[in-house]
Scaffold this motif. Sequence first.
Motif, PDB file in Angstrom:
ATOM      1  N   ILE A  42      48.547 -23.227 -11.575  1.00  0.00           N
ATOM      2  CA  ILE A  42      48.586 -21.993 -10.988  1.00  0.00           C
ATOM      3  C   ILE A  42      47.363 -21.609 -10.955  1.00  0.00           C
ATOM      4  CG2 ILE A  42      49.184 -19.520 -11.617  1.00  0.00           C
ATOM      5  CD1 ILE A  42      51.731 -20.686 -13.255  1.00  0.00           C
ATOM      6  N   ILE A  43      46.157 -21.792 -11.771  1.00  0.00           N
ATOM      7  CA  ILE A  43      44.982 -21.300 -11.516  1.00  0.00           C
ATOM      8  C   ILE A  43      44.378 -21.925 -10.227  1.00  0.00           C
ATOM      9  CG2 ILE A  43      42.920 -20.960 -12.554  1.00  0.00           C
ATOM     10  CD1 ILE A  43      44.767 -19.061 -13.766  1.00  0.00           C
ATOM     11  N   GLU A  44      44.731 -23.422 -10.128  1.00  0.00           N
ATOM     12  CA  GLU A  44      43.918 -24.241  -8.963  1.00  0.00           C
ATOM     13  C   GLU A  44      44.602 -23.619  -7.716  1.00  0.00           C
ATOM     14  OE1 GLU A  44      45.036 -27.910  -9.732  1.00  0.00           O
ATOM     15  OE2 GLU A  44      43.110 -28.230 -11.177  1.00  0.00           O
ATOM     16  N   LYS A  45      45.923 -23.242  -7.517  1.00  0.00           N
ATOM     17  CA  LYS A  45      46.529 -22.837  -6.240  1.00  0.00           C
ATOM     18  C   LYS A  45      45.857 -21.437  -5.977  1.00  0.00           C
ATOM     19  CE  LYS A  45      50.765 -25.119  -6.564  1.00  0.00           C
ATOM     20  NZ  LYS A  45      52.351 -24.635  -7.012  1.00  0.00           N
ATOM     21  N   LEU A  46      45.595 -20.475  -7.072  1.00  0.00           N
ATOM     22  CA  LEU A  46      45.002 -19.302  -6.542  1.00  0.00           C
ATOM     23  C   LEU A  46      43.557 -19.468  -6.500  1.00  0.00           C
ATOM     24  CD1 LEU A  46      45.673 -16.416  -7.197  1.00  0.00           C
ATOM     25  CD2 LEU A  46      44.820 -16.443  -9.330  1.00  0.00           C
ATOM     26  N   TYR A  47      42.853 -20.170  -7.004  1.00  0.00           N
ATOM     27  CA  TYR A  47      41.537 -20.638  -6.543  1.00  0.00           C
ATOM     28  C   TYR A  47      41.476 -21.143  -4.997  1.00  0.00           C
ATOM     29  CZ  TYR A  47      36.711 -22.221  -6.530  1.00  0.00           C
ATOM     30  OH  TYR A  47      35.536 -22.486  -6.363  1.00  0.00           O
ATOM     31  N   ASN A  48      42.322 -22.056  -4.505  1.00  0.00           N
ATOM     32  CA  ASN A  48      42.451 -22.098  -3.022  1.00  0.00           C
ATOM     33  C   ASN A  48      42.783 -21.226  -2.278  1.00  0.00           C
ATOM     34  OD1 ASN A  48      41.453 -25.092  -4.015  1.00  0.00           O
ATOM     35  ND2 ASN A  48      43.648 -25.798  -4.283  1.00  0.00           N
ATOM     36  N   LYS A  49      43.698 -20.460  -2.725  1.00  0.00           N
ATOM     37  CA  LYS A  49      44.041 -19.302  -1.822  1.00  0.00           C
ATOM     38  C   LYS A  49      42.847 -18.390  -1.609  1.00  0.00           C
ATOM     39  CE  LYS A  49      47.572 -15.733  -1.465  1.00  0.00           C
ATOM     40  NZ  LYS A  49      48.707 -15.089  -2.218  1.00  0.00           N
ATOM     41  N   TYR A  50      41.954 -18.285  -2.641  1.00  0.00           N
ATOM     42  CA  TYR A  50      40.976 -17.322  -2.571  1.00  0.00           C
ATOM     43  C   TYR A  50      39.850 -18.021  -1.540  1.00  0.00           C
ATOM     44  CZ  TYR A  50      36.806 -14.729  -3.865  1.00  0.00           C
ATOM     45  OH  TYR A  50      35.620 -14.006  -3.774  1.00  0.00           O
ATOM     46  N   LEU A  51      39.736 -19.397  -1.780  1.00  0.00           N
ATOM     47  CA  LEU A  51      38.699 -20.246  -0.842  1.00  0.00           C
ATOM     48  C   LEU A  51      39.338 -19.746   0.643  1.00  0.00           C
ATOM     49  CD1 LEU A  51      38.151 -23.362  -2.718  1.00  0.00           C
ATOM     50  CD2 LEU A  51      36.517 -21.411  -2.490  1.00  0.00           C
ATOM     51  N   GLU A  52      40.375 -19.872   0.859  1.00  0.00           N
ATOM     52  CA  GLU A  52      40.969 -19.975   2.273  1.00  0.00           C
ATOM     53  C   GLU A  52      40.883 -18.563   2.964  1.00  0.00           C
ATOM     54  OE1 GLU A  52      41.879 -22.285   4.640  1.00  0.00           O
ATOM     55  OE2 GLU A  52      41.379 -23.781   2.890  1.00  0.00           O
ATOM     56  N   GLN A  53      41.078 -17.556   2.130  1.00  0.00           N
ATOM     57  CA  GLN A  53      41.088 -16.141   2.514  1.00  0.00           C
ATOM     58  C   GLN A  53      39.861 -15.575   2.668  1.00  0.00           C
ATOM     59  OE1 GLN A  53      43.840 -13.671   0.383  1.00  0.00           O
ATOM     60  NE2 GLN A  53      45.620 -14.808   1.144  1.00  0.00           N
ATOM     61  N   TYR A  54      38.838 -15.952   1.681  1.00  0.00           N
ATOM     62  CA  TYR A  54      37.648 -15.167   1.542  1.00  0.00           C
ATOM     63  C   TYR A  54      36.297 -16.059   1.705  1.00  0.00           C
ATOM     64  CZ  TYR A  54      40.655 -11.319   0.157  1.00  0.00           C
ATOM     65  OH  TYR A  54      41.749 -10.381   0.118  1.00  0.00           O
ATOM     66  N   VAL A  55      36.319 -17.252   1.700  1.00  0.00           N
ATOM     67  CA  VAL A  55      35.112 -18.094   1.818  1.00  0.00           C
ATOM     68  C   VAL A  55      35.036 -18.979   2.962  1.00  0.00           C
ATOM     69  CG1 VAL A  55      34.003 -19.807   0.442  1.00  0.00           C
ATOM     70  CG2 VAL A  55      35.156 -18.123  -0.847  1.00  0.00           C
ATOM     71  N   ARG A  56      36.211 -19.707   3.334  1.00  0.00           N
ATOM     72  CA  ARG A  56      36.134 -20.684   4.426  1.00  0.00           C
ATOM     73  C   ARG A  56      36.378 -20.178   5.747  1.00  0.00           C
ATOM     74  NH1 ARG A  56      40.581 -25.511   4.966  1.00  0.00           N
ATOM     75  NH2 ARG A  56      39.152 -26.908   6.362  1.00  0.00           N
ATOM     76  N   CYS A  57      35.309 -20.450   6.548  1.00  0.00           N
ATOM     77  CA  CYS A  57      35.228 -20.203   7.948  1.00  0.00           C
ATOM     78  C   CYS A  57      36.395 -20.664   8.670  1.00  0.00           C
ATOM     79  CB  CYS A  57      33.776 -20.765   8.732  1.00  0.00           C
ATOM     80  SG  CYS A  57      33.712 -20.213  10.513  1.00  0.00           S
ATOM     81  N   GLN A  58      37.057 -19.839   9.454  1.00  0.00           N
ATOM     82  CA  GLN A  58      38.309 -20.538  10.416  1.00  0.00           C
ATOM     83  C   GLN A  58      37.841 -21.270  11.430  1.00  0.00           C
ATOM     84  OE1 GLN A  58      40.602 -16.902  10.942  1.00  0.00           O
ATOM     85  NE2 GLN A  58      41.800 -17.250   9.156  1.00  0.00           N
ATOM     86  N   ASN A  59      36.686 -21.071  12.102  1.00  0.00           N
ATOM     87  CA  ASN A  59      36.434 -21.747  13.192  1.00  0.00           C
ATOM     88  C   ASN A  59      35.703 -23.100  13.107  1.00  0.00           C
ATOM     89  OD1 ASN A  59      36.760 -19.709  14.808  1.00  0.00           O
ATOM     90  ND2 ASN A  59      34.942 -18.975  14.605  1.00  0.00           N
ATOM     91  N   CYS A  60      34.699 -23.155  11.786  1.00  0.00           N
ATOM     92  CA  CYS A  60      34.211 -24.676  11.678  1.00  0.00           C
ATOM     93  C   CYS A  60      34.600 -25.383  10.426  1.00  0.00           C
ATOM     94  CB  CYS A  60      32.474 -24.574  11.779  1.00  0.00           C
ATOM     95  SG  CYS A  60      31.941 -23.522  10.530  1.00  0.00           S
ATOM     96  N   LYS A  61      35.378 -24.458   9.521  1.00  0.00           N
ATOM     97  CA  LYS A  61      35.906 -24.985   8.445  1.00  0.00           C
ATOM     98  C   LYS A  61      34.861 -25.229   7.267  1.00  0.00           C
ATOM     99  CE  LYS A  61      39.977 -25.391  10.365  1.00  0.00           C
ATOM    100  NZ  LYS A  61      40.478 -24.014  10.394  1.00  0.00           N
ATOM    101  N   ASN A  62      33.790 -24.742   7.442  1.00  0.00           N
ATOM    102  CA  ASN A  62      32.545 -24.787   6.562  1.00  0.00           C
ATOM    103  C   ASN A  62      32.716 -23.543   5.551  1.00  0.00           C
ATOM    104  OD1 ASN A  62      30.160 -25.115   5.366  1.00  0.00           O
ATOM    105  ND2 ASN A  62      28.945 -24.944   7.154  1.00  0.00           N
ATOM    106  N   TYR A  63      32.182 -23.918   4.343  1.00  0.00           N
ATOM    107  CA  TYR A  63      32.224 -22.782   3.024  1.00  0.00           C
ATOM    108  C   TYR A  63      30.973 -22.149   2.993  1.00  0.00           C
ATOM    109  CZ  TYR A  63      36.474 -24.998   1.720  1.00  0.00           C
ATOM    110  OH  TYR A  63      38.079 -25.962   1.830  1.00  0.00           O
ATOM    111  N   GLN A  64      30.156 -22.232   3.589  1.00  0.00           N
ATOM    112  CA  GLN A  64      28.858 -21.626   3.685  1.00  0.00           C
ATOM    113  C   GLN A  64      28.895 -20.349   4.420  1.00  0.00           C
ATOM    114  OE1 GLN A  64      25.681 -24.176   4.546  1.00  0.00           O
ATOM    115  NE2 GLN A  64      25.853 -25.420   2.895  1.00  0.00           N
ATOM    116  N   THR A  65      29.309 -19.258   3.730  1.00  0.00           N
ATOM    117  CA  THR A  65      29.673 -17.946   4.412  1.00  0.00           C
ATOM    118  C   THR A  65      29.248 -16.891   3.407  1.00  0.00           C
ATOM    119  OG1 THR A  65      31.997 -17.627   3.392  1.00  0.00           O
ATOM    120  CG2 THR A  65      31.731 -18.696   5.648  1.00  0.00           C
ATOM    121  N   LYS A  66      28.759 -15.641   4.099  1.00  0.00           N
ATOM    122  CA  LYS A  66      28.780 -14.519   3.320  1.00  0.00           C
ATOM    123  C   LYS A  66      29.622 -13.361   3.362  1.00  0.00           C
ATOM    124  CE  LYS A  66      24.970 -13.203   6.262  1.00  0.00           C
ATOM    125  NZ  LYS A  66      23.509 -12.929   6.684  1.00  0.00           N
ATOM    126  N   LEU A  67      29.926 -12.384   2.540  1.00  0.00           N
ATOM    127  CA  LEU A  67      30.846 -11.507   2.535  1.00  0.00           C
ATOM    128  C   LEU A  67      29.964 -10.212   2.718  1.00  0.00           C
ATOM    129  CD1 LEU A  67      33.837 -11.503   2.789  1.00  0.00           C
ATOM    130  CD2 LEU A  67      33.956 -10.917   0.273  1.00  0.00           C
TER     131      LEU A  67
END
Length: 109
Positions: A42-67
């Motif tokens: 459950i924690i892993e699914k929640l973490y992956n959901k957070y990564l998809e919504q608030y960290v991962r770039c939708q264009n280049c699929k990179n995780y180096q973003t800033k909020l």
Amino acid sequence: MVTALDRTHEHLMSFIMAELGTEVSLGPENNMIMQGNYKISIIEKLYNKYLEQYVRCQNCKNYQTKLIKDPGTKYFNMECKNCMSSRTVATIRAGYRAVGRGERKRNRQ
């Protein structure tokens, strides 16, 4: 973990509180302490959901973003450090919160 993602502890904690409906606090070593027992899956699914919504770039699929919080609209904008694209991310909304017997009694008074 949060420093590698370039996010604040408060942002991730508010996401977990909204999704699980539980209290989360910050421990002495900057670790998150959640009330209740949860399976690792459950924690892993929640973490992956957070990564998809608030960290991962939708264009280049990179995780180096800033909020960045826009002071005018109070929304968060996510900017990619790789492709320089930006988008507005959804605000974290509190989910269902059960009201206990003692709290109901205090609200009536």
